[in-house]
Write an enzyme that holds these catalytic residues in place. Structure first.
Site, mmCIF file in Angstrom:
data_model
loop_
_atom_site.group_PDB
_atom_site.id
_atom_site.type_symbol
_atom_site.label_atom_id
_atom_site.label_comp_id
_atom_site.label_asym_id
_atom_site.label_seq_id
_atom_site.Cartn_x
_atom_site.Cartn_y
_atom_site.Cartn_z
ATOM 1 N N VAL A 11 0.907 -1.150 0.000
ATOM 2 C CA VAL A 11 0.000 0.000 0.000
ATOM 3 C C VAL A 11 0.944 1.196 0.000
ATOM 4 C CG1 VAL A 11 -1.743 1.298 1.267
ATOM 5 C CG2 VAL A 11 -1.903 -1.184 1.119
ATOM 6 N N PRO A 12 1.071 1.864 -1.141
ATOM 7 C CA PRO A 12 2.209 2.743 -1.432
ATOM 8 C C PRO A 12 2.204 4.121 -0.760
ATOM 9 C CG PRO A 12 0.680 2.785 -3.248
ATOM 10 C CD PRO A 12 0.152 1.764 -2.272
ATOM 11 N N CYS A 13 2.395 4.130 0.558
ATOM 12 C CA CYS A 13 2.454 5.403 1.262
ATOM 13 C C CYS A 13 3.675 6.220 0.851
ATOM 14 C CB CYS A 13 2.401 5.192 2.767
ATOM 15 S SG CYS A 13 3.573 3.994 3.396
ATOM 16 N N HIS A 14 4.653 5.588 0.191
ATOM 17 C CA HIS A 14 5.804 6.344 -0.313
ATOM 18 C C HIS A 14 5.405 7.307 -1.430
ATOM 19 C CE1 HIS A 14 5.590 2.691 -2.809
ATOM 20 N NE2 HIS A 14 6.050 3.455 -3.786
#
Length: 165
Positions: free
Chosen positions: A123-126
């Site tokens: 889950v690409p919080c970056h």
């Protein structure tokens, strides 16, 4: 939860699953109960490791392994659902997410929710950045965030370049 650890361009990465149904954790570094990854011991973790390796190699732009995000407030879950929809190679600001969730003043709360994301990378919080695209905040540290965004930028540029020819 069963944890395995793999090497990656952002250092050791631990991936955890509680049973065969869904990945429930990603941890930067070696999780205290992680064991070195050995193929064939856990089908779901095999799939997650294969997808992560393909992602880091530039061959995968969307994860398909089932995920479960244990815990989290209603607001955090809403943030995680929103960041899961950020397209590969793109970024969104904390403020844009807050506005989309109906609270223009909640950018810091969005940052806190991103930091509590139990399955980062998957889950690409970056892909969440500060106002004006500023590189701020990341539970795995800014050097890791930079590497993840650089991988996605390189793959996106290469893909777009090839589509011209």
């Amino acid at each position: 939860m069963r944890w395995v650890v793999i090497d990656s361009p952002i250092g050791e990465l631990s991936v955890g699953a509680d049973g065969p149904a869904a990945v429930g954790g990603v941890h930067f570094g070696r999780h205290p109960s992680a064991v070195p990854y050995a193929a064939g011991e856990h089908a779901l973790l095999d799939a997650a490791v294969a997808e992560l390796r393909a992602y880091f190699a530039g061959g995968l732009t969307e994860f398909t392994v089932p995920l479960v995000a244990p815990g989290g407030s209603e607001f955090e879950r809403a943030v995680w659902e929103r960041i899961a929809r950020i397209p590969y190679g793109e970024t969104v600001t904390y403020g844009e997410i807050a506005t989309g969730l109906g609270d223009v003043g909640a950018a810091r709360a969005v940052g806190t929710a991103c930091n509590r994301n139990p399955v980062p990378v998957l889950v690409p919080c970056h892909r969440v950045v500060g106002a004006g695209g500023k590189m701020v905040g990341f539970g795995g540290g800014l050097p890791r965030k930079r590497v993840l965004l650089e991988i996605e930028a390189r793959v996106t540029i290469e893909r777009d370049w090839l589509s011209f020819g």
